[in-house]
Structure formats: structure tokens, C-alpha cells
Design a protein around this motif. Structure first.
Motif, PDB file in Angstrom:
ATOM      1  N   GLY A  13       1.159  -1.158   0.036  1.00 32.69           N
ATOM      2  CA  GLY A  13      -0.067   0.005   0.080  1.00 32.69           C
ATOM      3  C   GLY A  13       0.938   1.081   0.217  1.00 32.69           C
ATOM      4  O   GLY A  13       0.681   2.232  -0.216  1.00 32.69           O
ATOM      5  N   GLU A  32       9.237   3.661   7.134  1.00 34.36           N
ATOM      6  CA  GLU A  32       9.411   2.466   7.575  1.00 34.36           C
ATOM      7  C   GLU A  32      10.078   1.519   9.125  1.00 34.36           C
ATOM      8  O   GLU A  32      11.680   2.546   8.969  1.00 34.36           O
ATOM      9  N   ARG A  33       9.664   1.655   9.748  1.00 36.09           N
ATOM     10  CA  ARG A  33       9.985   0.692  10.672  1.00 36.09           C
ATOM     11  C   ARG A  33      10.871  -0.501  10.517  1.00 36.09           C
ATOM     12  O   ARG A  33      11.667  -0.159  11.968  1.00 36.09           O
ATOM     13  N   LEU A  87       9.086  -4.937   7.881  1.00 37.73           N
ATOM     14  CA  LEU A  87      10.598  -4.134   6.599  1.00 37.73           C
ATOM     15  C   LEU A  87      10.104  -3.879   5.797  1.00 37.73           C
ATOM     16  O   LEU A  87       9.342  -3.733   5.391  1.00 37.73           O
ATOM     17  N   GLY A  91       4.809  -7.132   4.159  1.00 33.59           N
ATOM     18  CA  GLY A  91       4.105  -8.595   3.412  1.00 33.59           C
ATOM     19  C   GLY A  91       4.604  -9.441   2.116  1.00 33.59           C
ATOM     20  O   GLY A  91       4.782 -10.368   2.232  1.00 33.59           O
ATOM     21  N   ASN A  95       5.751 -13.059   2.049  1.00 30.22           N
ATOM     22  CA  ASN A  95       4.627 -13.649   1.769  1.00 30.22           C
ATOM     23  C   ASN A  95       4.612 -14.834   0.639  1.00 30.22           C
ATOM     24  O   ASN A  95       6.058 -14.959  -0.417  1.00 30.22           O
ATOM     25  N   ALA A  97       3.587 -14.155  -2.613  1.00 32.22           N
ATOM     26  CA  ALA A  97       3.763 -13.767  -3.534  1.00 32.22           C
ATOM     27  C   ALA A  97       2.561 -14.608  -4.656  1.00 32.22           C
ATOM     28  O   ALA A  97       2.653 -14.231  -5.307  1.00 32.22           O
ATOM     29  N   LEU A  98       1.337 -15.340  -4.065  1.00 36.19           N
ATOM     30  CA  LEU A  98      -0.097 -15.427  -5.315  1.00 36.19           C
ATOM     31  C   LEU A  98      -0.538 -13.849  -5.533  1.00 36.19           C
ATOM     32  O   LEU A  98      -0.848 -13.957  -4.585  1.00 36.19           O
ATOM     33  N   VAL A 214       6.755   5.736  13.604  1.00 35.16           N
ATOM     34  CA  VAL A 214       5.943   6.327  13.922  1.00 35.16           C
ATOM     35  C   VAL A 214       4.583   6.102  15.258  1.00 35.16           C
ATOM     36  O   VAL A 214       4.129   4.954  14.809  1.00 35.16           O
ATOM     37  N   ALA A 509      -4.390  -3.058   3.399  1.00 30.21           N
ATOM     38  CA  ALA A 509      -5.642  -2.677   3.637  1.00 30.21           C
ATOM     39  C   ALA A 509      -6.631  -2.857   4.788  1.00 30.21           C
ATOM     40  O   ALA A 509      -8.001  -3.504   4.235  1.00 30.21           O
ATOM     41  N   HIS A 521      -3.081  -9.449  -2.412  1.00 30.76           N
ATOM     42  CA  HIS A 521      -2.544  -8.520  -2.151  1.00 30.76           C
ATOM     43  C   HIS A 521      -2.948  -7.913  -3.850  1.00 30.76           C
ATOM     44  O   HIS A 521      -2.123  -7.094  -4.060  1.00 30.76           O
ATOM     45  N   LEU A 524      -5.190  -5.532  -3.473  1.00 31.57           N
ATOM     46  CA  LEU A 524      -5.051  -3.697  -2.413  1.00 31.57           C
ATOM     47  C   LEU A 524      -3.405  -3.452  -3.300  1.00 31.57           C
ATOM     48  O   LEU A 524      -4.140  -1.939  -3.421  1.00 31.57           O
TER      49      LEU A 524
HETATM   50  N1  6FA Z   1      -0.903 -12.097  -0.394  1.00 33.75           N
HETATM   51  C1  6FA Z   1      -1.223 -12.104  -1.422  1.00 33.75           C
HETATM   52  O1  6FA Z   1      -2.071 -11.950  -2.259  1.00 33.75           O
HETATM   53  N2  6FA Z   1      -0.663 -13.919  -1.663  1.00 33.75           N
HETATM   54  C2  6FA Z   1       0.198 -14.288  -0.499  1.00 33.75           C
HETATM   55  O2  6FA Z   1       0.934 -15.547  -1.245  1.00 33.75           O
HETATM   56  C3  6FA Z   1      -0.181 -14.108   0.410  1.00 33.75           C
HETATM   57  N3  6FA Z   1       0.630 -14.738   1.522  1.00 33.75           N
HETATM   58  C4  6FA Z   1       1.173 -14.172   2.662  1.00 33.75           C
HETATM   59  C5  6FA Z   1       1.655 -14.396   3.863  1.00 33.75           C
HETATM   60  O3  6FA Z   1       2.557 -16.132   3.577  1.00 33.75           O
HETATM   61  C6  6FA Z   1       1.862 -14.613   4.965  1.00 33.75           C
HETATM   62  C7  6FA Z   1       3.030 -15.098   6.075  1.00 33.75           C
HETATM   63  C8  6FA Z   1       1.233 -12.836   5.339  1.00 33.75           C
HETATM   64  C9  6FA Z   1       1.328 -12.468   6.764  1.00 33.75           C
HETATM   65  C10 6FA Z   1       0.612 -11.906   4.227  1.00 33.75           C
HETATM   66  C11 6FA Z   1       0.555 -12.630   3.171  1.00 33.75           C
HETATM   67  N4  6FA Z   1      -0.451 -12.627   1.671  1.00 33.75           N
HETATM   68  C12 6FA Z   1      -0.512 -12.876   1.151  1.00 33.75           C
HETATM   69  C13 6FA Z   1      -0.595 -10.817   2.530  1.00 33.75           C
HETATM   70  C14 6FA Z   1      -0.381 -10.125   1.663  1.00 33.75           C
HETATM   71  O4  6FA Z   1       0.949 -10.027   1.998  1.00 33.75           O
HETATM   72  C15 6FA Z   1      -0.598  -8.952   2.794  1.00 33.75           C
HETATM   73  O5  6FA Z   1      -1.990  -8.213   2.300  1.00 33.75           O
HETATM   74  C16 6FA Z   1       0.066  -7.272   2.256  1.00 33.75           C
HETATM   75  O6  6FA Z   1       1.017  -7.489   2.644  1.00 33.75           O
HETATM   76  C17 6FA Z   1      -0.665  -6.200   3.155  1.00 33.75           C
HETATM   77  O7  6FA Z   1      -0.093  -4.993   2.740  1.00 33.75           O
HETATM   78  P1  6FA Z   1      -0.146  -3.525   3.484  1.00 33.75           P
HETATM   79  O8  6FA Z   1       0.490  -3.000   3.142  1.00 33.75           O
HETATM   80  O9  6FA Z   1      -1.801  -3.530   4.146  1.00 33.75           O
HETATM   81  O10 6FA Z   1       0.566  -4.119   5.099  1.00 33.75           O
HETATM   82  P2  6FA Z   1       2.397  -5.055   5.313  1.00 33.75           P
HETATM   83  O11 6FA Z   1       1.730  -5.019   6.487  1.00 33.75           O
HETATM   84  O12 6FA Z   1       2.248  -5.126   4.101  1.00 33.75           O
HETATM   85  O13 6FA Z   1       2.919  -3.500   5.309  1.00 33.75           O
HETATM   86  C18 6FA Z   1       2.960  -2.316   6.319  1.00 33.75           C
HETATM   87  C19 6FA Z   1       4.521  -2.088   6.840  1.00 33.75           C
HETATM   88  O14 6FA Z   1       3.924  -0.942   7.199  1.00 33.75           O
HETATM   89  C20 6FA Z   1       5.715  -2.404   7.122  1.00 33.75           C
HETATM   90  O15 6FA Z   1       6.348  -3.057   6.594  1.00 33.75           O
HETATM   91  C21 6FA Z   1       5.599  -2.343   8.322  1.00 33.75           C
HETATM   92  O16 6FA Z   1       7.607  -2.628   8.947  1.00 33.75           O
HETATM   93  C22 6FA Z   1       5.527  -0.464   8.469  1.00 33.75           C
HETATM   94  N5  6FA Z   1       5.029   0.022   9.868  1.00 33.75           N
HETATM   95  C23 6FA Z   1       3.950  -1.241  10.532  1.00 33.75           C
HETATM   96  N6  6FA Z   1       4.023   0.037  11.686  1.00 33.75           N
HETATM   97  C24 6FA Z   1       5.040   0.788  11.141  1.00 33.75           C
HETATM   98  C25 6FA Z   1       4.954   2.090  12.115  1.00 33.75           C
HETATM   99  N7  6FA Z   1       4.298   2.414  13.252  1.00 33.75           N
HETATM  100  N8  6FA Z   1       5.972   3.534  11.598  1.00 33.75           N
HETATM  101  C26 6FA Z   1       6.222   2.891  10.570  1.00 33.75           C
HETATM  102  N9  6FA Z   1       6.235   1.692   9.688  1.00 33.75           N
HETATM  103  C27 6FA Z   1       5.165   0.767  10.085  1.00 33.75           C
END
Ligand code: 6FA
Ligand code: ABL
Length: 542
Positions: A13, A32-33, A87, A91, A95, A97-98, A214, A509, A521, A524
Motif C-alpha cells: 500500500g 518504515e519501522r 521490513l 508482507g 509472503n 506471493a500468490l 511512527v 489492506a 495483495h 490491494l
Molecule cells: N497475500 C497474497 O496476495 N498472496 C500471498 O501469497 C500472501 N501470502 C501471505 C503470507 O504468506 C504471509 C505469511 C503473510 C503475513 C501475508 C500474506 N499475504 C498474501 C497477505 C499480504 O502480504 C498482505 O495482505 C499485504 O502485505 C498487506 O499490505 P499492507 O500494505 O496493508 O501492509 P503490510 O503489513 O504489508 O505493510 C505494512 C508496513 O508498514 C510494514 O513494512 C511495516 O513494517 C510498516 N509499519 C507498520 N507500523 C509502522 C509504524 N508505526 N511506523 C513505520 N512503519 C510501520
């Protein structure tokens, strides 16, 4: 220095939003944290067999299953009780990566989207132009370890499933099956980090700041002036905005909800919890400035159930146990030489969908994902570990169950009410059971195919009823900052702006009102394309 846009979180996102907004010439700070992931981002955590290459654990698709078994798992957010990546890439760096191209139904008003969002195609096309899915990621064009696909296709065929290239027709999701599609590029993890983040980083008006968390936004009534971080090199950790500047939260379904609570936005019980926390309380706005919104409610995640089988043709790849430390030498060598072979794919191999009736009259869809190996096996039957494979059945579009997420006294984020199989009429569970029983109804038509979990001592109904909820989690959490047209019912408006604020947005998300047909994703990333366009078009910004 103050910037036009502070974007919090470099998941899919945040990265896509940051790239599009910096492309429009605005100054953007992406905070990014966590730290680096793939080699390109500065990551250096490698499997021993990849030493000397420029491939980290996060680059190599075949290392996906080792995310869950590596004792040094620094990539998970430690203060979120479910799996979440902390990181660069969020995700998408850890993940499976489907990658499913979103369907029209995924953005329909019946799926909860405001009218303004229904025309998703321009944004979806922009996404697939930047980041096309592939169902044959190995650079030699071959698919590897596909015995599972053959066996599952043979089982489903008598049920009327047709064999398709799934992303060729995203709208067609009933009784179809096909190869797994991923967002890998050149046999390596691709995703938004390898694409959108790279174009953003080439711009002088974009900056990525890592290892910086943050804590809350700074708010003067309805106006946000900046964010408070844990950065001790600046006074009070304060990062300011330009006049008319904006903050976009992209910290994920749990992360963004927590930042809102800490900024005095959300239900009273959560804000009181923050108020009781000695570190967070002094940074919170005064009570008369609290904004009551349903942050944390309306959450869904696919209930998922694993079925474990054996078939003599299947190679379980030793359950992926040695991929990090000691994979078959020929597979490692092939991958290092040409980014081809088993290591160029994550574990999922075969996917299928069907529509299911339910007692409440609302159609549910079920996705099945088959892979070699199994996360856990509990059975009274004897079996050959080398022949094991898993089908994970996910209930998706149409789910009526909802849960709630929040924080505890230590401000760890977690589910407060589990979102699985709790709808009043029991129709989610009924549909899931129908789907599971359908899957296994043709086992006997495939010679040698055996179901080992659930075993023959337990009915499917009992299996589902006694299933450990922590393993029903699909990691597909959405909805905690649900989008909608009415303040109070929704957290963000159709422009993704938080109700009651002038310049605070959420793009991740958490704004998705419901789950799409498939792993989320892909949908998303289209959401982020569309949100960035709406934010840029909204008057009053920098
Ligand atoms: N989705 C798919 O479509 N296909 C997949 O195969 C799939 N597999 C997985 C999976 O195997 C795992 C183990 C997980 C956990 C998720 C999977 N998903 C899959 C779901 C998909 O990855 C998520 O739906 C998607 O990554 C969500 O994206 P968002 O942008 O909503 O959020 P993220 O959690 O990815 O990223 C948030 C970021 O913000 C992170 O980098 C985090 O470090 C950062 N952050 C959080 N709090 C913060 C703060 N206070 N300050 C600064 N940074 C912060
Ligand atoms: C997803 O979308 C899910 O979020 C993951 O849970 C899933 O991976 C991947 N895609 C791939 O299909 C599974 C692993 O294959 C299991 O070994 C692991 O136990 C499970 O995630 C943990 O939730």
C-alpha cells in the motif's frame, strides 16, 4: 525538512502510493519501522548456499516456507500477535506471493466499495502494466515439482472443474483450476519493492527512511501537522508537514489501527487503553479532541482449513525442511546459475475456486491452494512423509463473519474477537463444510490418493468444529479502517481520508471492506493505484 506527504509504512500500500505521489512531483517521505529485505534494498541475510551471490532469503522464492521455521525470524513484527512483515516491502517481502488480478466483483458495491471505486479497471491495468503476474516464474519457462497439480486436477475434474490460466479471466471463478500465479520477476521475488519502489527512489523528491517507527500523528483538532517518531536525532522525534501537507497511513491492518488509536481516533475503550499507557498518554490529544470512529471493527480474514493427503507420485520436497540450510545440491546450483528450477517458485502449485450455496441465501466462494508438504500433521493413519501434500481451503467472497482487532495495555496489536465462522446463521461454516466435502468427494477416483488429515476417526464437521482457531488464520486481515460513505459506519471516506480530519489518509489492506476472491495483495495493489489517484485529485492538498 517539512514535506508534502509523509507516508507511514513501506508495504505494498505505502510503496505504490509513494511512487505515484512522488511521480506527480510532490515531496514524499516514506517512513518504515523495519530494515532492508531483498539485496536491492540493502538486505544481506542469506542462506549459506547462496553466500557470494546477491540473493537474500527474501529474493529466493523457494525459501518461502523457511519464513516459518527459521529461528532468526527478525522480519516479523514483534508487537503484533499474528504474522505481519516489518521490513521494506512489508508482507510482500515475506509472503507466498500468490498474485491474482482483481475481478469486477472484488470492487463492486455489493462487496462494500463506494460507487466511486467500482471502475477499477484503469488502476488494475496500470498495476499489471508495471507488475505482470507469472504462472511460470522459472527463467527457463518450465514448471517444477508439479506432481501435486496433476493429482489435484485429476481429483477435481470429475466435479466439473475446467483447467484455465487463472489471471486470463479474473471474473470467472466458479469451478476453475490452474497453476499458481506469482508476482516474481526473473525467478526472484519481484513485487512492489522491485518495481514501484525503484522508480520512486530514482526521484530527488522521494526519500525512504528505514528503522523509524511512527508512534502517532500530531493533530491540532482536525488538522495534522506531522508525525511523532522514535527518531531521537530530531526534537521530540517530530517530522513536520508542509502547509496543506498530508499524512498517509500504510502501516497495515494492525499497524495503521494502532497509530490511529494513539492519535486519539477510534472507539473510546481503545483510546482509554492508550491513555493508561505511560509512554503513549502524553502524546495523545486532549479528550475533547478525540474522534469516535469504528477503528478495529469490521475485520475479516479468510477462515482456512488444511486437508492433508498422500499420493505415491507426489514429492513433498522433504517438507521444505532443508531449503535454507541444505537443499538438494543440484537445485541450489541450478538456481544460482540461471534463476531456474524448484527454487524459483514459492510452495503453492495449484489453485481452484468454486461458488457455494449457504443457508442464508448468500453465495460464498472457496479458494483451494495445493502445495507439496504440510505445516502440521495430526493423524492416526500411517503415511509416507515423502508423499505428503496439503490443500488449504479458504472461504472468501461472501463471508459474513466479522471480528475486531485492537491493542492491549502494552499496546501490542491483536485480534480481540476472532473473525472466523461467527455469523449468526452459521452460513459461513455451512458453506465451508459443503466446499470441503465437495473437495474430498472424488478422492476414490484417483488411484493411490489418500486423505490422512482429517483421518477416518473424525467427521469433516467435527474436524472443522474442533479446528484450532490460531491455524484458521489466513494472514489476510482487512477492514479495520473500512472505507465507506458514512462517518461512524466507516473510518475513511471514498477519498481514503479519515472522517473528522482534514489531511489524514489510510491506504493499505485496512480500508478494504471485504475480502476478494483470492489472496488479497493483487487487489490491494490496485486499491493503492486508485487511492493515489483520488488523493492527488482531491483539492486542498500541497
Ligand atoms: N497475500 C497474497 O496476495 N498472496 C500471498 O501469497 C500472501 N501470502 C501471505 C503470507 O504468506 C504471509 C505469511 C503473510 C503475513 C501475508 C500474506 N499475504 C498474501 C497477505 C499480504 O502480504 C498482505 O495482505 C499485504 O502485505 C498487506 O499490505 P499492507 O500494505 O496493508 O501492509 P503490510 O503489513 O504489508 O505493510 C505494512 C508496513 O508498514 C510494514 O513494512 C511495516 O513494517 C510498516 N509499519 C507498520 N507500523 C509502522 C509504524 N508505526 N511506523 C513505520 N512503519 C510501520
Ligand atoms: C497466503 O496467502 C497465506 O497468507 C499464507 O498463509 C500461505 O502460506 C501463502 N499464501 C501460500 O499459499 C502458508 C504456508 O504455506 C504454510 O506452511 C504456513 O504454515 C502458513 O502459511 C502460515 O499461515
Amino acid at each position: 525538512a517539512p514535506v508534502d506527504y509523509i507516508i507511514v509504512g513501506s508495504g505494498p500500500g505505502g510503496i505504490i502510493t509513494a511512487d505515484r505521489i512522488s511521480q506527480a512531483g510532490k515531496s514524499v517521505l516514506l517512513v518504515e519501522r523495519g530494515g532492508p529485505s531483498t539485496w536491492e534494498t540493502g538486505g544481506r541475510y542469506q542462506a549459506p548456499w547462496a553466500a557470494g551471490s546477491n540473493l537474500t532469503k527474501f529474493d529466493v522464492p523457494g525459501l518461502f516456507e523457511s519464513m516459518f521455521t527459521d529461528p532468526d525470524s527478525f522480519w516479523w513484527c514483534e508487537d503484533i500477535t499474528v504474522f505481519a512483515g516489518c521490513l521494506i516491502g512489508g508482507g510482500t517481502s515475506v509472503n507466498g506471493a500468490l498474485y491474482w488480478v482483481p475481478s469486477d466483483n472484488d470492487f463492486s458495491t455489493s462487496a462494500g466499495w463506494p460507487e466511486e471505486w467500482v471502475n477499477h479497471q484503469p488502476y488494475t491495468s496500470a498495476l499489471t502494466a508495471r507488475l505482470p503476474p507469472t504462472d511460470h516464474p522459472s527463467t527457463d519457462g518450465e514448471r517444477y515439482l508439479e506432481q501435486v497439480s496433476t493429482v489435484v486436477a485429476e481429483m477435481l475434474k470429475p466435479q466439473g472443474y475446467s483447467n484455465v490460466t487463472i489471471n486470463n479471466d479474473p471474473n470467472y471463478k466458479d469451478h476453475i483450476m490452474g497453476y499458481a500465479a506469482y508476482d516474481f520477476i526473473g525467478g526472484q521475488r519481484g513485487g512492489p519493492v522491485a518495481t514501484y519502489l525503484q522508480t520512486a527512489q530514482a526521484r530527488s523528491n522521494f526519500k525512504l527512511q528505514i528503522y523509524t517507527e511512527v508512534l502517532n500523528v500530531v493533530r491540532n483538532g482536525s488538522t495534522i501537522t506531522g508525525v511523532i517518531t522514535n527518531d531521537t536525532s530530531v526534537l521530540d522525534g517530530f517530522y513536520p508537514l508542509n502547509p496543506n501537507g498530508r499524512v498517509i497511513l500504510s502501516a497495515g491492518t494492525y499497524g495503521s489501527a494502532r497509530i490511529l488509536f494513539r492519535s486519539g481516533i477510534g472507539p473510546t475503550d481503545m483510546l482509554q487503553t492508550v491513555q493508561s499507557n505511560p509512554q503513549a498518554a502524553p502524546l495523545m490529544p486532549a479528550e475533547e479532541d478525540w474522534i469516535d470512529l469504528p477503528v478495529g471493527y469490521n475485520v475479516s480474514d479468510n477462515p482456512s482449513i488444511n486437508l492433508v493427503f498422500t499420493h505415491p507420485s507426489v514429492n513433498s520436497y522433504d517438507n521444505w525442511a532443508d531449503v535454507f540450510t541444505d537443499p538438494p545440491a543440484a537445485d541450489a546450483a541450478q538456481y544460482l546459475k540461471s534463476r531456474s528450477g524448484i527454487m524459483s517458485q514459492a510452495s503453492p502449485r495449484w489453485n481452484f475456486w468454486s461458488a457455494l450455496g449457504a443457508p442464508d441465501g448468500i453465495t460464498r466462494w472457496m479458494q483451494g491452494t495445493a502445495r507439496p508438504g504440510a505445516a502440521s500433521i495430526n493423524t492416526t493413519l500411517s503415511y509416507n512423509l515423502t508423499n505428503v501434500f496439503t490443500i488449504t481451503a479458504y472461504l472468501s467472497t461472501g463471508i459474513q463473519s466479522r471480528g475486531r482487532i485492537g491493542v492491549n495495555a502494552a499496546l501490542n496489536a491483536m485480534p480481540l474477537v476472532n473473525p472466523w465462522l461467527n455469523d449468526k446463521t452459521g452460513s459461513d461454516e455451512a458453506a465451508l463444510l459443503t466446499g470441503l466435502n465437495n473437495i474430498i468427494s472424488t478422492i476414490s477416483q484417483v488411484p493411490g490418493l489418500e486423505l490422512i488429515m482429517p483421518d477416518n476417526t473424525i467427521s469433516m464437521t467435527e474436524y472443522v468444529k474442533t479446528y484450532d482457531p490460531s491455524t484458521m488464520d489466513s494472514n489476510h486481515w482487512v477492514g479495520s479502517n473500512i472505507i465507506g460513505t458514512t462517518a461512524g459506519k466507516a473510518v475513511v471516506d471514498p477519498n481514503t481520508k479519515v472522517f473528522g480530519t482534514d489531511n489524514l489518509f489510510v491506504v493499505d489492506a485496512s480500508i478494504m471492506p471485504t475480502l476478494p476472491y483470492g489472496n488479497p495483495h493483487g487487489t490491494l495493489m490496485s486499491v493503492a493505484e486508485q487511492a493515489a489517484a483520488k488523493i492527488l485529485a482531491l483539492a486542498g492538498g500541497p
